[in-house]
Design a protein around this motif. Structure first.
Motif, short mmCIF file in Angstrom:
data_model
loop_
_atom_site.label_atom_id
_atom_site.label_comp_id
_atom_site.label_asym_id
_atom_site.label_seq_id
_atom_site.Cartn_x
_atom_site.Cartn_y
_atom_site.Cartn_z
N LEU A 91 42.36 78.57 22.14
CA LEU A 91 43.51 78.33 21.28
C LEU A 91 44.23 77.06 21.73
O LEU A 91 44.52 76.89 22.93
CB LEU A 91 44.48 79.51 21.32
CG LEU A 91 45.72 79.36 20.45
CD1 LEU A 91 45.35 79.36 18.97
CD2 LEU A 91 46.74 80.46 20.74
N CYS A 92 44.51 76.17 20.79
CA CYS A 92 45.12 74.88 21.11
C CYS A 92 46.40 74.67 20.30
O CYS A 92 46.60 75.29 19.26
CB CYS A 92 44.15 73.75 20.79
SG CYS A 92 42.55 73.89 21.58
N ASP A 93 47.26 73.76 20.77
CA ASP A 93 48.33 73.23 19.94
C ASP A 93 48.18 71.72 19.83
O ASP A 93 47.32 71.12 20.48
CB ASP A 93 49.72 73.68 20.39
CG ASP A 93 50.07 73.25 21.81
OD1 ASP A 93 49.20 72.69 22.50
OD2 ASP A 93 51.22 73.48 22.23
N CYS A 94 49.01 71.08 19.00
CA CYS A 94 48.68 69.76 18.47
C CYS A 94 49.74 68.70 18.81
O CYS A 94 50.95 68.96 18.69
CB CYS A 94 48.52 69.84 16.95
SG CYS A 94 47.36 71.14 16.43
N TYR A 95 49.26 67.48 19.17
CA TYR A 95 50.13 66.41 19.63
C TYR A 95 49.67 65.07 19.06
O TYR A 95 48.51 64.89 18.68
CB TYR A 95 50.11 66.34 21.16
CG TYR A 95 50.62 67.58 21.83
CD1 TYR A 95 51.93 67.68 22.29
CD2 TYR A 95 49.79 68.70 21.95
CE1 TYR A 95 52.40 68.84 22.89
CE2 TYR A 95 50.26 69.87 22.54
CZ TYR A 95 51.56 69.94 23.00
OH TYR A 95 52.03 71.08 23.58
N THR A 96 50.58 64.10 19.06
CA THR A 96 50.22 62.73 18.73
C THR A 96 49.48 62.13 19.93
O THR A 96 49.56 62.65 21.05
CB THR A 96 51.47 61.89 18.45
OG1 THR A 96 52.24 61.78 19.66
CG2 THR A 96 52.33 62.51 17.36
N PRO A 97 48.77 61.00 19.73
CA PRO A 97 48.11 60.36 20.87
C PRO A 97 49.07 59.96 21.99
O PRO A 97 48.66 59.86 23.15
CB PRO A 97 47.46 59.13 20.23
CG PRO A 97 47.20 59.54 18.82
CD PRO A 97 48.38 60.39 18.44
N SER A 98 50.35 59.76 21.67
CA SER A 98 51.32 59.41 22.71
C SER A 98 51.88 60.64 23.44
O SER A 98 52.68 60.50 24.37
CB SER A 98 52.48 58.62 22.09
OG SER A 98 53.16 59.39 21.12
N GLY A 99 51.47 61.85 23.01
CA GLY A 99 51.87 63.05 23.73
C GLY A 99 53.02 63.82 23.14
O GLY A 99 53.50 64.79 23.75
N ASP A 100 53.49 63.43 21.96
CA ASP A 100 54.58 64.16 21.31
C ASP A 100 54.02 65.28 20.43
O ASP A 100 53.03 65.08 19.72
CB ASP A 100 55.42 63.22 20.44
CG ASP A 100 56.07 62.12 21.26
OD1 ASP A 100 56.58 62.44 22.36
OD2 ASP A 100 56.06 60.96 20.81
N PRO A 101 54.65 66.47 20.44
CA PRO A 101 54.17 67.53 19.55
C PRO A 101 54.35 67.12 18.09
O PRO A 101 55.37 66.55 17.73
CB PRO A 101 55.05 68.72 19.92
CG PRO A 101 56.29 68.12 20.53
CD PRO A 101 55.83 66.88 21.22
N ILE A 102 53.35 67.38 17.25
CA ILE A 102 53.49 67.05 15.84
C ILE A 102 54.43 68.08 15.19
O ILE A 102 54.67 69.16 15.75
CB ILE A 102 52.12 67.00 15.13
CG1 ILE A 102 51.46 68.39 15.11
CG2 ILE A 102 51.21 65.98 15.80
CD1 ILE A 102 50.17 68.42 14.28
N PRO A 103 55.01 67.79 14.01
CA PRO A 103 56.00 68.69 13.40
C PRO A 103 55.53 70.12 13.19
O PRO A 103 56.34 71.05 13.25
CB PRO A 103 56.31 68.00 12.07
CG PRO A 103 56.06 66.55 12.33
CD PRO A 103 54.89 66.51 13.26
N THR A 104 54.24 70.31 12.93
CA THR A 104 53.75 71.68 12.69
C THR A 104 53.43 72.42 13.98
O THR A 104 53.01 73.59 13.93
CB THR A 104 52.50 71.66 11.80
OG1 THR A 104 51.50 70.83 12.41
CG2 THR A 104 52.83 71.14 10.41
N ASN A 105 53.63 71.81 15.13
CA ASN A 105 53.37 72.47 16.42
C ASN A 105 54.59 73.30 16.80
O ASN A 105 55.47 72.85 17.53
CB ASN A 105 53.05 71.43 17.50
CG ASN A 105 52.72 72.08 18.84
OD1 ASN A 105 52.81 73.28 19.01
ND2 ASN A 105 52.31 71.25 19.80
N LYS A 106 54.64 74.53 16.31
CA LYS A 106 55.76 75.42 16.62
C LYS A 106 55.64 76.01 18.03
O LYS A 106 56.63 76.45 18.61
CB LYS A 106 55.82 76.56 15.60
CG LYS A 106 55.81 76.12 14.14
CD LYS A 106 56.98 75.23 13.80
CE LYS A 106 56.98 74.85 12.33
NZ LYS A 106 58.09 73.92 12.00
#
Length: 276
Positions: A91-106
């Motif tokens: 199970l994973c969660d999601c980030y931008t290449p710069s390491g910030d969580p994307i908006p849908t990463n609750k």
């Protein structure tokens, strides 16, 4: 078909140390589940040994086409009931290449709350009751219902037994056993009020592990219905009219007796994680 079946069930440990890791994440709608597989050099049980990976977020509604790369961070490991052996679900969660969580990463903000020392002292326990409907693939009509028509009124179907009351029990039982194999703390299943509707329960699980287990249980159910040629629906109102709806009821218990501000945030994030 016999050869295909043999290959699907082939035990990789007989010929290689490599394993297959299925990376799983939540898509842009907040309810769709996405996954893709990769080979790893050997068995893995430590999250820190799992590499990060990436995917095209423009194809999942999570990034623009001109800057579409999304990075997935492994957060939980489960045994793979489909490939078995040493193969795993991740199970994973999601980030931008710069390491910030994307908006849908609750999960990112939820994890910060669950990691708060005050909440860890409360030992938050969850029991999640996940309802769902099984639909016929080509017509999106509940399993067991006459095409273009309706079964008898609700009443005999809840926890019902018999060919005219319980539709899809083989799928439900396969899911139950697959979740136990995966290491999910699934505690029961039952037929629900609407015919073709079922429920599974996960917990008691502590903290964010409860939502992780529910999401992997949903993934496993999606895979089993895929194999069975049946459509899985978590729609809160799958059929209009006097028919039971579906939800994911959340039972919560904590050790501490007081209700803190952080505890309130915890309940809010739990609802967000499970009910996008």
């Amino acid at each position: 078909m016999s050869l295909l079946s043999d290959l699907v069930n082939f035990n990789l440990s007989e010929c290689t140390d490599k394993i297959i890791a299925e990376y799983i994440w939540i898509g842009g709608s907040g309810i769709d589940i996405r996954s893709k597989a990769r080979s790893l050099p050997g068995p893995v049980s430590d999250l820190s040994k799992l590499p990060k990976w990436n995917y095209d977020g423009s194809s999942t509604g999570q990034a623009p086409g001109e800057d579409s790369e999304v990075i997935i961070y492994p957060q939980a490991i489960f045994k793979d009931p489909f490939r078995r052996g040493n193969n795993i679900l991740v199970l994973c969660d999601c980030y931008t290449p710069s390491g910030d969580p994307i908006p849908t990463n609750k999960r990112y903000n939820a994890a910060k709350i669950f990691d708060h020392p005050d909440l860890q002292a409360e030992e938050p326990w969850y029991g999640i009751e996940q309802e769902y409907a099984l639909l016929q693939k080509n017509v999106k009509w509940p399993l067991g219902w006459p095409l273009g028509g309706y079964p008898g009124p609700q009443g005999p179907y809840y926890c019902g037994v018999g060919a005219d009351k319980a539709f899809g029990r083989d799928i439900v039982d396969a899911h139950y056993k697959a979740c136990l194999y995966a290491g999910i703390n699934i505690t029961g299943v039952n037929g629900e009020v609407m015919p073709g509707q079922w429920e599974f329960q996960v917990g008691p699980s502590v903290g964010i592990a409860a939502s992780d287990e529910v999401w992997i249980a949903r993934y496993i159910l999606e895979r089993i219905t895929e194999i069975a040629g049946v459509v899985l629906s978590f729609d809160p109102v799958p059929i209009q009219g006097d028919w039971n709806g579906a939800g994911a009821h959340t039972n919560y218990r904590k050790k501490a007796k007081d209700t803190s501000r952080t505890g309130g945030q915890l309940r809010t994030w739990t609802r967000t994680l499970l009910h996008p």
